[in-house]
Structures are given as structure tokens and as C-alpha cells.
Design a protein around this motif. Sequence first.
Motif: not given
Length: 58
Positions: A33-44
Motif C-alpha cells: 500500500r505504501r509503495q502504491k501511494a508513493r507511486l501515485r504521488e510521483l506520477e501526480a
Amino acid sequence: MALGPYASFIVTSYALVTAVVLILIAWIAIDYRRQKARLRELEASGVTRRSGRNATEI
């Protein structure tokens, strides 16, 4: 089922192994879940993955 004189050792061992496996499963789920959230932040923020580019963009 008779486990003999080692029953407490056997039961304790299985209980500890079960606890460790459950902790590892929870740890992996939380990290996912943390990795998915971090990936969403980076893509945003505009960071894109290199694997997302076409061969003509390189």
C-alpha cells in the motif's frame, strides 16, 4: 492425538511460526500500500516511468 513429552515444544513452535508468517503477510500488505501511494504521488508530480515511453521517444 498424543504428542508425547514434547507436546508443549511442538505447540509453541507451530504457534510461533504461525505468528511470524502472519506478521510477514501483514508487513508485505502494508508495504504494498505504501509503495502504491508513493507511486501515485510521483506520477501526480510529473515523474514518469521509463518503461512507459515508446521507442521513438528515446
